[in-house]
Design a protein around this motif. Structure first.
Motif, short mmCIF file in Angstrom:
data_model
loop_
_atom_site.label_atom_id
_atom_site.label_comp_id
_atom_site.label_asym_id
_atom_site.label_seq_id
_atom_site.Cartn_x
_atom_site.Cartn_y
_atom_site.Cartn_z
N LEU B 74 0.81 -1.22 0.00
CA LEU B 74 0.00 0.00 0.00
C LEU B 74 0.85 1.27 0.00
CD1 LEU B 74 -3.09 -0.79 2.27
CD2 LEU B 74 -2.75 -1.17 -0.17
N ASP B 75 2.15 1.14 0.06
CA ASP B 75 3.00 2.31 -0.16
C ASP B 75 4.34 1.86 -0.75
OD1 ASP B 75 4.27 1.29 2.05
OD2 ASP B 75 4.40 3.20 3.12
N LYS B 76 5.10 2.85 -1.19
CA LYS B 76 6.33 2.54 -1.92
C LYS B 76 7.35 1.82 -1.02
CE LYS B 76 9.89 4.55 -4.82
NZ LYS B 76 10.50 5.79 -5.35
N GLU B 77 7.46 2.28 0.24
CA GLU B 77 8.42 1.67 1.16
C GLU B 77 8.11 0.19 1.36
OE1 GLU B 77 7.06 4.75 1.61
OE2 GLU B 77 8.99 5.63 1.03
N ALA B 78 6.83 -0.15 1.32
CA ALA B 78 6.43 -1.54 1.55
C ALA B 78 6.98 -2.44 0.44
CB ALA B 78 4.92 -1.65 1.63
N VAL B 79 7.12 -1.89 -0.76
CA VAL B 79 7.66 -2.70 -1.86
C VAL B 79 9.09 -3.09 -1.55
CG1 VAL B 79 8.25 -2.70 -4.32
CG2 VAL B 79 6.14 -1.57 -3.53
N GLU B 80 9.89 -2.11 -1.18
CA GLU B 80 11.30 -2.37 -0.86
C GLU B 80 11.43 -3.30 0.35
OE1 GLU B 80 14.35 -1.77 -2.19
OE2 GLU B 80 13.02 -1.27 -3.88
N ALA B 81 10.62 -3.04 1.37
CA ALA B 81 10.76 -3.77 2.62
C ALA B 81 10.30 -5.21 2.51
CB ALA B 81 9.98 -3.05 3.73
N ASN B 82 9.44 -5.52 1.53
CA ASN B 82 8.82 -6.85 1.49
C ASN B 82 9.16 -7.68 0.26
OD1 ASN B 82 6.72 -7.03 3.91
ND2 ASN B 82 6.74 -4.92 3.15
N LEU B 94 1.35 -3.88 -6.76
CA LEU B 94 1.68 -2.52 -6.32
C LEU B 94 1.04 -1.51 -7.26
CD1 LEU B 94 3.98 -1.55 -8.56
CD2 LEU B 94 5.38 -3.13 -7.23
N ASP B 95 1.02 -0.27 -6.82
CA ASP B 95 0.45 0.82 -7.61
C ASP B 95 1.62 1.62 -8.18
OD1 ASP B 95 -0.74 3.15 -8.57
OD2 ASP B 95 -2.26 3.17 -6.99
N ALA B 96 2.04 1.24 -9.40
CA ALA B 96 3.28 1.80 -9.97
C ALA B 96 3.20 3.32 -10.11
CB ALA B 96 3.58 1.14 -11.31
N GLU B 97 2.06 3.82 -10.56
CA GLU B 97 1.95 5.26 -10.78
C GLU B 97 2.01 6.01 -9.46
OE1 GLU B 97 -1.49 6.53 -12.99
OE2 GLU B 97 -1.05 8.63 -12.55
N LYS B 98 1.22 5.54 -8.48
CA LYS B 98 1.18 6.20 -7.17
C LYS B 98 2.55 6.18 -6.48
CE LYS B 98 -0.67 7.51 -3.11
NZ LYS B 98 -1.25 8.82 -2.86
N PHE B 99 3.24 5.04 -6.60
CA PHE B 99 4.52 4.90 -5.90
C PHE B 99 5.69 5.47 -6.72
CE2 PHE B 99 2.70 0.67 -4.00
CZ PHE B 99 1.73 1.38 -3.32
N GLY B 100 5.42 5.86 -7.98
CA GLY B 100 6.49 6.38 -8.83
C GLY B 100 7.52 5.32 -9.19
N ILE B 101 7.04 4.09 -9.42
CA ILE B 101 7.95 3.00 -9.76
C ILE B 101 7.91 2.77 -11.27
CG2 ILE B 101 8.34 0.50 -9.55
CD1 ILE B 101 7.34 0.73 -6.66
N LYS B 102 9.10 2.84 -11.88
CA LYS B 102 9.17 2.59 -13.32
C LYS B 102 9.92 1.30 -13.55
CE LYS B 102 8.96 7.42 -14.78
NZ LYS B 102 9.22 8.14 -13.50
N ALA B 111 -1.39 -2.50 -10.25
CA ALA B 111 -2.84 -2.29 -10.10
C ALA B 111 -3.04 -0.87 -9.58
CB ALA B 111 -3.43 -3.30 -9.14
N PRO B 112 -3.95 -0.10 -10.17
CA PRO B 112 -4.14 1.30 -9.75
C PRO B 112 -4.92 1.39 -8.43
CG PRO B 112 -5.69 0.75 -11.49
CD PRO B 112 -4.86 -0.48 -11.28
N ILE B 113 -4.31 0.87 -7.37
CA ILE B 113 -5.01 0.76 -6.08
C ILE B 113 -5.60 2.11 -5.65
CG2 ILE B 113 -4.70 0.21 -3.62
CD1 ILE B 113 -2.31 -1.63 -4.54
N TYR B 114 -4.79 3.16 -5.77
CA TYR B 114 -5.25 4.46 -5.25
C TYR B 114 -6.26 5.14 -6.17
CZ TYR B 114 -2.44 3.95 -1.19
OH TYR B 114 -1.96 3.49 0.01
N ALA B 115 -6.13 4.91 -7.48
CA ALA B 115 -7.16 5.45 -8.37
C ALA B 115 -8.49 4.77 -8.10
CB ALA B 115 -6.73 5.25 -9.83
#
Lengths: 282, 566
Positions: B74-82, B94-102, B111-115
């Motif tokens: 649910l957030d960018k840090e969670a991607v790195e941490a998990n 993950l929500d690539a656009e929301k987290f700014g992950i390219k 998945a556009p979780i936040y949209a």
């Protein structure tokens, strides 16, 4: 009830001339006037010379740990609100080791009477300073004299909203017994701080020293006036004894709902059905 | 079809990770799966990284697994941490656009979780969107997810419940349409294990069921859940829950209430329990029944407030100054927590001793579905209470062959009730007598300990005398059971009551065993030392974990296979 109805078979282990004898006599007199039987009374104490008192009065007693009389007493009362609970404690036990419990049990306001034998010195450990020792008092541990500011029990209790604050003097037995009786009759936490000369270790605050300073609060004092009570409590040259403050306030038993139900100790625990609660865990 | 799946939802504190986890647990449970869920969180109210991991399976599961098949961040840090926890072939949503992950790595799903959450009303609905996405990836229909969302938010009012349901539906529809090819399908069949709870809740329910009428404690993770649950039911069951000013007050209050005649308890974790030690000793000296739950977390000092350990076994066995008898229960599951609480009250009152229940964060806060144990088991036994003719005499501390004298309660018929923390004679007054001292020590220590030893709960034993015998106590029951079911030639013994130690039962279970290993969440092998002391049998080694995290089934199996033990 008669005074000797509260005689204990256990011989007192205090020094001859100890102020505790005066407090013991005053407490027995108050209990005789109260009219409750030993079976209805619970004396609770911690550790120290004052804390031996429950052994020397015929009643139920709980002689617990140093500094920890108040939590044990409060819970014993919560478990059986029909008991008359009296704590006998000292300045070290109540204001030093048990200071946190003193603060929070005034806030808790369980109906009990706390008699603090305040001799301004440590007796059982032989003569060290106590929280209420006068600055400058010399002891083996404080050879240059006490440098800590004394703990002000009456002002502290008043500031915390204690509903009954009194001070007595061990040599004024009749007067003290009236204070104790008034404290017991007050519903909620009642503090009776008692000047108690220690003939073995306190060479500063002697019977003569107190006799020169104590005076009885007169009828002109309005005991429900907190500001006036604070002024009295703050006196340091002359030392007022009597009811300093008394005003009804809701007790723990009233606020928690305990008063509206049978005593917890009378509850039947043989047939508790937990299944309705279990239904919530799905 | 998969027989099980391990799902992790992760984000920062405050994002509703626990709510989402509860929804997943109920969704799987109600759709015919069994669940075991762990909570991994930091000691903070906002931020950081937390996760809630649900293992759902076609049959009962009682241990976590190391790697997750589906991780939803649910957030960018969670991607790195998990991301390191992603199982081979697993997904990380993950929500690539929301987290700014390219640039997505292998096995990552966008998945556009936040949209989607915005469609439902705003970012606070992201957790329910995530639940919907996971439902679409692992369940046949939305129905059970919808029910779980309703259940989670029903108490919070109609609009919130409706919006969360909508959020889950939006998440479900999105994933069903766009992520269909990635779906895991899970087998399952209807079952009766519909209760869902953790050790803290079960322990609290056990205490309520046992007739605990006074609970005093100071909040401390991870023991606070017990106080929360007792408080939830306090008015219904006529219990006073008192938040004490400190743990010293809490234990002295419990002793005072017990002296007055009610069943009373307190609970804490290591640091708070350390403060209670003098009170524990007081209960022993005054022979006042006392129940203390100690829910362990890693120390020393403040340690890891929200994580797990079994570091305080030796502490619990020896806590309190002086020598006296005690019982120490070490339940291994929520069911055992419930029964341990009931048993502890009976033991405390029958022998007038302290009874400790040693739990830990993993046992306390991991959720499991079950058929609840028989609630009528272990009915209250108040022990010896004075009545005319109850003997051995009216004196409170009268000597008796089993060390137990009749109690009287203040204000009640019978002799006056007395208690003294000083050494005392049978009548309860202070003594300096050497003879009395010897008799009273025998009473409090040897006679009571002998009686307690006869009633020690038998350990759970599977495959006695196996080539490899694992030994554990407390929260390792599930992981040992699963490891031994999978590993050839392995068995285990689990102690649900560690003191008085059941030495004969342990020796019988270990007789003929090839090698004996303890499994312990501590760094020094405290159980191994205890076993050597009490049985003379020296375990060959210990599988230890002391990073603050629970053992996992795959972790213990791997340690066995590689011979990684100390």
């Amino acid at each position: 009830m008669k005074i000797n109805d509260f005689d204990s078979a256990d011989p007192a282990a205090w020094c001859p001339g100890c102020g505790n004898f005066g407090i013991q006599a005053a407490l027995k007199t108050a209990l005789a006037k109260l009219g409750k039987e030993p079976r209805e009374l619970l004396l609770v104490s911690g550790i120290g010379q004052a804390a031996k008192m429950p052994h020397y009065i015929k009643a139920n007693f709980f002689n617990g740990l140093h500094g920890r009389a108040l939590p044990a007493a409060a819970a014993a009362k919560i478990a059986n609100r029909e008991l008359t609970v009296i704590v006998t404690t000292g300045d070290g036990d109540c204001y030093g080791e048990g200071g946190n419990h003193f603060i929070h049990n005034i806030r808790r306001n369980v109906d009990m009477t706390v008699i603090v034998h305040d001799n301004q010195v440590y007796g059982l450990t032989k003569g060290q300073a106590s929280p209420t020792s006068e600055p400058g008092m010399k002891t083996r541990i404080q050879p240059g004299g006490v440098i800590l500011a004394p703990f002000p029990p009456l002002e502290t209790a008043l500031a915390l909203g204690c509903g009954f604050v009194a001070r007595g003097y061990a040599a004024e037995r009749e007067h003290l017994s009236e204070l104790i009786l008034a404290g017991i009759r007050h519903k909620g936490f009642s503090l009776v701080d008692v000047f108690q000369p220690c003939v073995s270790f306190n060479k500063l605050n002697t019977y003569e020293w107190y006799a020169k300073r104590v005076y009885k609060v007169g009828p002109e004092h309005d005991v429900s006036d907190k500001a006036a009570a604070m002024t009295l409590a703050a006196e340091r040259e002359r030392l007022p004894i009597g009811v300093i403050f008394s005003k009804a306030k809701p007790s723990y038993e009233e606020l928690s709902g305990l008063d509206a139900v049978p005593p917890l100790v009378d509850g039947d625990i043989a047939n508790i059905d937990i299944t309705p609660a279990l239904a919530d865990f799905r | 079809m998969n027989s099980e799946i391990n799902v992790r939802i992760t984000g920062e504190a405050g994002q509703g990770i626990v709510a989402a986890g509860m929804m997943l647990c109920r969704m799987y449970k109600d759709s015919g799966r069994y669940v075991f869920a762990i909570q991994d969180y930091m000691s903070r109210i906002r931020g950081g990284n937390n996760f809630f991991q649900v293992r759902a399976a076609a049959g009962p599961v009682r241990a976590p697994r190391e790697k997750a098949d589906i991780i939803i961040a649910l957030d960018k840090e969670a991607v790195e941490a998990n991301k390191a926890a992603q199982a081979p072939g697993g997904l990380l949503v993950l929500d690539a656009e929301k987290f700014g992950i390219k640039g997505l790595e292998k096995g990552w799903l966008d998945a556009p979780i936040y949209a989607l959450a915005q469609e439902a009303g705003g970012p606070i609905y992201a957790n329910s969107v995530a639940v919907g996405i996971i439902a679409a990836l692992t369940c046949e229909t939305f129905e059970d997810a919808g029910k779980a969302v309703d259940r989670e938010f029903s108490a919070k009012g109609g609009e919130l419940a409706a919006k969360n349901r909508q959020a889950a539906r939006i998440g479900y529809d999105h994933a069903a349409k766009n992520l269909k090819d990635c779906a895991f399908r899970l087998t399952g069949a209807p079952h009766k294990s519909d209760r869902l709870l953790g050790g803290n809740e079960a322990l609290a329910l056990g205490a309520i069921s046992a007739g605990c009428k006074f609970y005093a404690a100071y909040p401390m993770s991870p023991s606070t859940g017990i106080m929360n649950t007792v408080a939830d039911y306090a008015s219904r069951y006529g219990i006073i829950v008192e938040q004490a000013e400190d743990e010293i007050a809490a234990v002295n209050m419990a002793v005072g209430a017990s002296f007055s005649g009610v069943r009373a308890m307190t609970a804490s974790s290591g640091g708070g329990f350390a403060l209670m030690c003098e009170g524990l000793s007081l209960a022993a000296m005054t022979e006042t029944p006392l129940v203390i739950a100690v829910v362990m977390r890693p120390g020393p000092a403040t340690g890891f407030p929200t994580r797990t350990a079994q570091e305080d076994l030796e502490f619990a066995l020896h806590a309190g100054h002086g020598e006296f008898a005690r019982a120490v229960y070490t339940p291994g599951s929520p069911e055992e927590c419930f029964l341990a609480a009931k048993r502890a009250f009976n033991t405390a009152e029958r022998f007038q001793v302290p009874a400790l229940i040693l739990s830990d964060q993993h046992l306390a806060e991991s959720l499991v579905n079950m058929e609840f144990p028989d609630t009528s088991a272990e009915p209250p036994d108040r022990g010896r209470i004075f009545s005319p003719g109850s003997g051995p005499g009216p004196d409170r501390y009268a000597y008796s062959p089993d060390g137990v004298s009749a109690r009287a309660f203040p204000g009640k018929p019978g002799p006056l009730a007395v208690a003294d923390s000083d050494e005392h004679g049978p009548e309860g007054h202070i003594t300096e007598s050497a003879e009395v001292r010897i008799s009273m020590t025998r009473k409090r220590l040897r006679l009571k300990q002998a009686g307690l030893a006869k009633g020690t709960l038998p350990p759970t034993v599977v495959n006695p005398g196996a080539a490899t015998m694992l030994c554990g106590f407390g929260s390792t029951l599930g992981v040992m059971r699963e490891t031994c079911a999978a590993a050839k030639g392995a068995g285990f013994i689990h102690f649900s009551q560690i003191w008085p130690f059941p030495a004969a039962a342990a020796l019988a279970a270990l007789k003929g065993a090839g090698r004996v290993l303890t499994v312990e969440n501590n760094a020094s092998g405290q159980l191994a030392r205890l076993m050597l002391r009490e049985t003379g049998l020296k375990p060959a080694g210990s599988i230890l974990r002391y990073d603050g995290r629970p053992f996992t089934a795959d972790g213990v199996a791997a340690a066995l296979e590689k011979g990684e033990f100390s």
